[in-house]
Design a protein around this motif. Structure first.
Motif, short mmCIF file in Angstrom:
data_model
loop_
_atom_site.label_atom_id
_atom_site.label_comp_id
_atom_site.label_asym_id
_atom_site.label_seq_id
_atom_site.Cartn_x
_atom_site.Cartn_y
_atom_site.Cartn_z
N ALA A 77 -4.93 3.68 3.54
CA ALA A 77 -6.06 2.80 3.30
C ALA A 77 -7.50 3.54 3.29
CB ALA A 77 -6.05 1.70 3.85
N ALA B 273 0.82 -1.22 0.06
CA ALA B 273 0.05 -0.03 -0.06
C ALA B 273 0.75 1.25 0.14
CB ALA B 273 -1.06 0.10 1.17
N GLU C 219 0.02 2.26 7.29
CA GLU C 219 -1.01 1.64 6.17
C GLU C 219 -2.55 1.96 6.57
OE1 GLU C 219 -0.21 -2.58 6.54
OE2 GLU C 219 1.97 -2.30 5.88
N GLU C 220 -2.85 2.26 7.53
CA GLU C 220 -4.25 2.76 7.57
C GLU C 220 -4.43 4.07 7.07
OE1 GLU C 220 -6.99 0.96 7.76
OE2 GLU C 220 -5.83 -0.84 8.18
#
Length: 321
Positions: A225, A139, A221-222
């Motif tokens: 995302a 990601a 990563e979030e």
């Protein structure tokens, strides 16, 4: 200055200081540059999946952010739940909130950025101790393909710092800036009132930088995302005063990132509650307290902890404050 150097400076400045607002900024820019790094901003990177409603624009006068009156041993204070990005149509805030601030003799925030040596803190806590994670995250790799200048500017910094800056950058692309954050607004309006803090910027940096590599990786990563609709829904929940939705944001992390919930929310909630009681004991005049909204809802929320210590808590949108 090269393009890369310019982006790097903007990226790091943007974590602690607000991105420059346009000339129509309604409050003093010099004071409004404080962009607070705290739990709601960071948790918003992680926990937006439960908020799927579309964003509906509204006026500041109809906003209902978490707002309480505290009565304790013959004294009173007001407690407002904040978010740390915003836009100019957040202000002025609803009349009840503005009037409460007008009557207050001191402003209390989580941390006073003016007291912090930010460059030194960035050097001590912001540099990566766990290596560059770009190559280990699909990601992040894809994000950096599309945002090369920003990723280059943030290279060498800790994942938690990258996560916070990417979040600010993404909210900025949606029209929400730290210049217009709720904390910044009240700091700019405080005038001669004393500015008191419940923690310190140094404490917040030390705490967040101490998180395990896995937790920091998840934060990063979030941050990437979460889709735009979910980010906007967070703001909508705050503006509507949807305590359940905000509490769901917090509880969603109990399984995904227990370290964040335990350390960034619950432990700090207890510490800030104790500090608020200390401020009541030390001040006879009315206080206006601004804390990230995530601390005021859900399990081990500050209003409930204050009740346990003998305070009377009035939810101002349900009763006349």
């Amino acid at each position: 200055m090269t393009t890369s150097q310019s982006v790097r400076k903007t990226a790091i400045d943007g974590l602690i200081h607000a991105n420059k607002a346009n000339k129509a900024n309604k409050f003093n820019k010099a004071q409004a540059r404080a962009g607070y790094v705290n739990s709601l901003m960071l948790l918003s990177l992680l926990v937006l999946s439960v908020l799927l409603a579309s964003f509906n624009a509204q006026s500041a006068g109809s906003d209902r952010p978490p707002f309480f009156k505290i009565q304790y041993q013959g004294k009173q204070a007001y407690l407002l739940g904040s978010i740390h990005i915003g836009r100019d149509d957040f202000y002025p805030m609803p009349t009840q909130i503005e009037q409460a601030f007008g009557d207050a003799k001191a402003l209390v925030v989580e941390a006073d950025i003016a007291k912090a040596n930010v460059p030194a803190l960035l050097k001590r806590y912001g540099l990566s101790q766990i290596g560059d994670v770009t190559s280990s995250s699909n990601a992040l790799h894809q994000y950096c393909v599309n945002n090369a200048a920003l990723c280059q500017a943030l290279s060498g910094y800790a994942p938690w710092l990258k996560a916070a800056q990417i979040s600010l950058y993404r909210f900025g692309s949606l029209g929400y800036q730290a210049d217009f954050g709720v904390d910044s607004y009240w700091v700019a309006k405080k005038g001669a009132r004393p500015l008191l803090e419940l923690e310190s910027v140094a404490f917040q940096f030390e705490l967040i930088s101490s998180f395990k590599p896995k937790t920091q990786q998840l934060m990063l990563e979030e941050a990437i995302a979460a889709d735009d609709a979910e980010m906007l829904a967070l703001i909508s929940a705050w503006r509507a005063g949807d305590s359940k939705a905000l509490a769901d944001i917090m509880s969603e992390q109990a399984d995904a990132a227990p370290e964040l919930v335990t350390e960034l929310l619950w432990r700090r909630n207890h510490n800030m509650t104790a500090k608020i009681i200390e401020l009541f004991d030390a001040n006879k005049d009315q206080l206006f307290i601004v804390i990230g909204a995530g601390h005021l809802v859900g399990e081990q929320a500050i209003p409930d902890l204050l009740k346990a210590k003998g305070a009377v808590i009035i939810e101002c949108w349900l009763s006349d404050c």
